[in-house]
Design a protein around this motif. Sequence first.
Motif, PDB file in Angstrom:
ATOM      1  N   ILE A 103       1.061  -1.304   0.334  1.00  0.00           N
ATOM      2  CA  ILE A 103      -0.266  -0.043   0.102  1.00  0.00           C
ATOM      3  C   ILE A 103       0.858   0.989   0.465  1.00  0.00           C
ATOM      4  CG2 ILE A 103      -1.915   0.808   0.916  1.00  0.00           C
ATOM      5  CD1 ILE A 103      -2.673  -1.351   2.445  1.00  0.00           C
ATOM      6  N   LEU A 104       1.802   1.476   0.777  1.00  0.00           N
ATOM      7  CA  LEU A 104       3.028   2.528   0.829  1.00  0.00           C
ATOM      8  C   LEU A 104       3.151   2.287  -0.223  1.00  0.00           C
ATOM      9  CD1 LEU A 104       4.546   1.740   4.384  1.00  0.00           C
ATOM     10  CD2 LEU A 104       2.912   3.847   3.652  1.00  0.00           C
ATOM     11  N   ASN A 105       3.657   2.114  -0.979  1.00  0.00           N
ATOM     12  CA  ASN A 105       4.309   1.753  -2.545  1.00  0.00           C
ATOM     13  C   ASN A 105       3.189   2.406  -3.526  1.00  0.00           C
ATOM     14  OD1 ASN A 105       6.190   1.564  -4.059  1.00  0.00           O
ATOM     15  ND2 ASN A 105       5.540  -0.404  -4.968  1.00  0.00           N
ATOM     16  N   TYR A 106       2.183   1.959  -3.150  1.00  0.00           N
ATOM     17  CA  TYR A 106       0.944   2.307  -4.320  1.00  0.00           C
ATOM     18  C   TYR A 106       0.818   4.204  -4.593  1.00  0.00           C
ATOM     19  CZ  TYR A 106      -3.181   3.266  -6.063  1.00  0.00           C
ATOM     20  OH  TYR A 106      -4.060   4.679  -7.088  1.00  0.00           O
ATOM     21  N   ARG A 107       0.797   4.342  -2.361  1.00  0.00           N
ATOM     22  CA  ARG A 107       0.722   5.559  -2.446  1.00  0.00           C
ATOM     23  C   ARG A 107       1.913   6.923  -1.815  1.00  0.00           C
ATOM     24  NH1 ARG A 107      -3.289   5.342   3.015  1.00  0.00           N
ATOM     25  NH2 ARG A 107      -4.374   4.334   1.849  1.00  0.00           N
ATOM     26  N   TYR A 108       2.899   6.354  -2.051  1.00  0.00           N
ATOM     27  CA  TYR A 108       4.459   7.134  -1.704  1.00  0.00           C
ATOM     28  C   TYR A 108       5.533   6.363  -2.955  1.00  0.00           C
ATOM     29  CZ  TYR A 108       1.902   8.257   1.852  1.00  0.00           C
ATOM     30  OH  TYR A 108       0.615   8.549   3.276  1.00  0.00           O
ATOM     31  N   GLY A 109       5.739   5.127  -3.109  1.00  0.00           N
ATOM     32  CA  GLY A 109       7.127   4.289  -4.200  1.00  0.00           C
ATOM     33  C   GLY A 109       7.822   4.659  -3.260  1.00  0.00           C
ATOM     34  N   LEU A 110       8.145   3.749  -2.628  1.00  0.00           N
ATOM     35  CA  LEU A 110       8.883   3.473  -1.755  1.00  0.00           C
ATOM     36  C   LEU A 110      10.195   2.582  -2.785  1.00  0.00           C
ATOM     37  CD1 LEU A 110       7.318   1.038   1.157  1.00  0.00           C
ATOM     38  CD2 LEU A 110       8.017   3.101   0.787  1.00  0.00           C
ATOM     39  N   ASN A 111      11.180   2.822  -1.502  1.00  0.00           N
ATOM     40  CA  ASN A 111      11.882   2.436  -2.655  1.00  0.00           C
ATOM     41  C   ASN A 111      13.184   0.920  -1.782  1.00  0.00           C
ATOM     42  OD1 ASN A 111      12.682   5.825  -3.456  1.00  0.00           O
ATOM     43  ND2 ASN A 111      13.089   3.961  -4.569  1.00  0.00           N
ATOM     44  N   LEU A 142      11.771 -16.329   2.898  1.00  0.00           N
ATOM     45  CA  LEU A 142      13.038 -15.920   2.105  1.00  0.00           C
ATOM     46  C   LEU A 142      12.690 -15.339   0.621  1.00  0.00           C
ATOM     47  CD1 LEU A 142      16.521 -16.927   4.304  1.00  0.00           C
ATOM     48  CD2 LEU A 142      14.971 -14.353   3.912  1.00  0.00           C
ATOM     49  N   SER A 143      12.077 -16.444   0.111  1.00  0.00           N
ATOM     50  CA  SER A 143      11.159 -16.912  -1.513  1.00  0.00           C
ATOM     51  C   SER A 143      10.101 -16.204  -1.763  1.00  0.00           C
ATOM     52  CB  SER A 143      10.975 -18.053  -1.454  1.00  0.00           C
ATOM     53  OG  SER A 143      11.785 -19.197  -1.458  1.00  0.00           O
ATOM     54  N   GLN A 144       9.255 -15.098  -0.874  1.00  0.00           N
ATOM     55  CA  GLN A 144       8.656 -14.191  -0.724  1.00  0.00           C
ATOM     56  C   GLN A 144       9.117 -13.215  -0.797  1.00  0.00           C
ATOM     57  OE1 GLN A 144       6.037 -15.484   2.085  1.00  0.00           O
ATOM     58  NE2 GLN A 144       4.489 -16.680   1.182  1.00  0.00           N
ATOM     59  N   LEU A 145      10.381 -12.687   0.171  1.00  0.00           N
ATOM     60  CA  LEU A 145      10.574 -11.356   0.448  1.00  0.00           C
ATOM     61  C   LEU A 145      11.394 -10.682  -1.040  1.00  0.00           C
ATOM     62  CD1 LEU A 145      11.964 -11.211   3.499  1.00  0.00           C
ATOM     63  CD2 LEU A 145      10.135  -9.914   2.973  1.00  0.00           C
ATOM     64  N   ASN A 146      12.202 -12.303  -1.373  1.00  0.00           N
ATOM     65  CA  ASN A 146      13.046 -11.636  -2.995  1.00  0.00           C
ATOM     66  C   ASN A 146      12.879 -11.635  -4.112  1.00  0.00           C
ATOM     67  OD1 ASN A 146      16.502 -12.208  -2.684  1.00  0.00           O
ATOM     68  ND2 ASN A 146      15.413 -14.155  -1.613  1.00  0.00           N
ATOM     69  N   THR A 147      10.895 -12.462  -3.993  1.00  0.00           N
ATOM     70  CA  THR A 147       9.485 -12.295  -5.081  1.00  0.00           C
ATOM     71  C   THR A 147       9.122 -10.444  -4.667  1.00  0.00           C
ATOM     72  OG1 THR A 147       9.319 -13.855  -5.115  1.00  0.00           O
ATOM     73  CG2 THR A 147       7.866 -13.202  -6.460  1.00  0.00           C
ATOM     74  N   PHE A 148       9.574 -10.490  -3.399  1.00  0.00           N
ATOM     75  CA  PHE A 148       8.541  -9.623  -2.846  1.00  0.00           C
ATOM     76  C   PHE A 148       9.552  -8.210  -3.913  1.00  0.00           C
ATOM     77  CE2 PHE A 148       7.108  -5.811  -0.360  1.00  0.00           C
ATOM     78  CZ  PHE A 148       5.786  -5.807  -0.336  1.00  0.00           C
ATOM     79  N   ALA A 149      10.936  -7.883  -3.636  1.00  0.00           N
ATOM     80  CA  ALA A 149      11.482  -6.904  -3.543  1.00  0.00           C
ATOM     81  C   ALA A 149      11.871  -6.403  -5.604  1.00  0.00           C
ATOM     82  CB  ALA A 149      13.179  -7.462  -3.128  1.00  0.00           C
ATOM     83  N   LYS A 150      12.083  -7.960  -5.896  1.00  0.00           N
ATOM     84  CA  LYS A 150      11.574  -8.011  -7.863  1.00  0.00           C
ATOM     85  C   LYS A 150      10.745  -6.764  -7.588  1.00  0.00           C
ATOM     86  CE  LYS A 150      15.714 -11.395  -7.887  1.00  0.00           C
ATOM     87  NZ  LYS A 150      15.801 -11.447  -6.517  1.00  0.00           N
ATOM     88  N   VAL A 151       9.713  -7.511  -7.936  1.00  0.00           N
ATOM     89  CA  VAL A 151       7.573  -7.057  -8.421  1.00  0.00           C
ATOM     90  C   VAL A 151       7.718  -6.354  -7.285  1.00  0.00           C
ATOM     91  CG1 VAL A 151       5.831  -7.567  -8.577  1.00  0.00           C
ATOM     92  CG2 VAL A 151       7.029  -8.948  -8.651  1.00  0.00           C
ATOM     93  N   ASN A 152       8.211  -5.362  -6.473  1.00  0.00           N
ATOM     94  CA  ASN A 152       7.888  -4.256  -6.719  1.00  0.00           C
ATOM     95  C   ASN A 152       9.373  -3.669  -6.911  1.00  0.00           C
ATOM     96  OD1 ASN A 152       5.118  -3.844  -5.417  1.00  0.00           O
ATOM     97  ND2 ASN A 152       6.075  -5.242  -4.942  1.00  0.00           N
TER      98      ASN A 152
END
Length: 582
Positions: free
Chosen positions: A414-422, A450-460
């Motif tokens: 949600i924060l990434n949608y609203r503010y664009g996280l890095n 850790l696989s979920q976090l890796n995917t989340f980092a790459k997708v976002n």
Amino acid sequence: MTFEENGIYLKGTSGQEKTTCPQCSSGRRKSSDKCLSVNIDEGVWHCHHCGWNGSLKNVKNLTKSEFVPMPTLPEPPETNLPEKVYQWFEDRGITRLVVDDAKIGYKNRWIQFPFYKGGEVVNIKSRTADKKFRQEKNAEKCFYRFDHMQGMETIIITEGEMDALSLVQAGFTNVVSVPDGATAPNSKPSDRKFSYLISAEEHLMNAEKVILCTDSDGAGQHLRDELSRRIGREKCCRVTYPDDCKDMNEVLVKYGEERILEIVSSAYPYPIDGVVIIEDVIDEAIDLFNTPEHLGLSTGWLDLDEHYRISLSEVSVVTGVPNMGKSEWMDALMINMVQLYGWKFGIFSAENFPVKHHLLKLVGKFSKQAFWGDDKMPEEVARASMNVLNDHIKFIGTQESSVTIESIMEQAKILNYRYGLNGLIIDPWNTIEHKHGDGENETNYVSRVLSQLNTFAKVNEIHIWVVAHPRKMENGADRKPVVPNPYDISGSANWFNKADNAITIHRHRSQEDDYVGVHVHKIRFQYKNGKPTTGSEPAKLNYNVRTGNYETYIPRVKENIFRQDKQSESESSQDSLFKKYD
């Protein structure tokens, strides 16, 4: 100060609630629309229609540079168009019927595009035939044709009003346009530039598919990629134009409505997780081929850069013996990234709650001045620092009795949608509620998460740091704590195997020296992010106990660790501190 004293009337006594806004609801046609979001526990509120916000603890006293005036509602434009305006649209493939249905206006050589939201005009964007643009002063930022996205399973987004009307001409109704066009390639997207996403959040999140029809030039691709990153690439699709067209209106003029139908129906999704099609990465690979010297971002500590640099779409694991400064170092790194690159962070830091204490520590690092003691910074410096950090750091999980990895990722999305996280910081791992699957042991659980976090980092396209304590460590022969590594973290060797980067923060003390060592055990992409310190001394930093900053290493004996250079402190004046953000 109470909610009622601010004109805010609520039914509940805790949690979050939506209600009408005392600043704008009475003047709206939809006066019963609950546009004010209130967090009762934190005592804060924000109106999604007029932008009014505040706090019970300290009703926001905005400085002149921060002040955002309440949006005003312009009068609908006059729609009695002269024939030359209709002809101008027809020359661009837009018929009189579409123009009239869009309620286009005309005044003093300016063609007026009204922005309707909730059935009322909230903004008017005007343009001349030679592409001069302007918008109503103090008007609300929202999508053009906002009402046409409501309840739609598929939403089409264009870069301009003429492109949107070209799709309407071809028979599409579920079409909207961004209000301000695209930004320059490689520019940093600002919250204000993408503020129109906030009011559309519910519609875009509920849509099953979002087709991005931005221009094909560099600015349009930049806009497309930032929109898809915030909305979620799993639901976004792209389009391909003919070689001699850069947008939908050019397609309409040169090839007609049928070609627009073909282009939209052929919209293709972003790459599937775990599947990469070569044509999707050709441009990026050629860019890397032509600029092999391209490196990750500096941490702000030159002595560390040869061992650890920061790139998006990666996961770094940070460990260390308790009370050796892992969290302090992570905070300092975050502040460096804010000051050097304007990065935006989401941070879960359970051991630093409540937030007010954590904020003061961050202010000390940001201002490079003490936040406690007789020589603490002036209040105006603290306030100015907080105002800057407010735009760059969001705290996660502050209201929850139990926090899970899933809840952290949901809030970060949600924060990434609203503010664009890095960046996203999870600190520490052991304070999270871990929900193992049926029959799932700790090793398999750590591997899965850790696989979920890796995917989340790459997708976002963000960098994630996970701070994890090692299991109980024994002292060495010299009775000092042994430097742990990621294999020593409780749970699994996957901490080392699945992380892109692995680091230990360890304080080295002796009669001869006292410094903070940054031990870099693993760097997956060494050609751009540095080489591990394995087999050599760690990168060395000095810790300034008064400000919380990590500084260039200078050998010093243990008893002198708390000495400060008064002269160097005085050189960091308040005037120069915020020059970068003026």
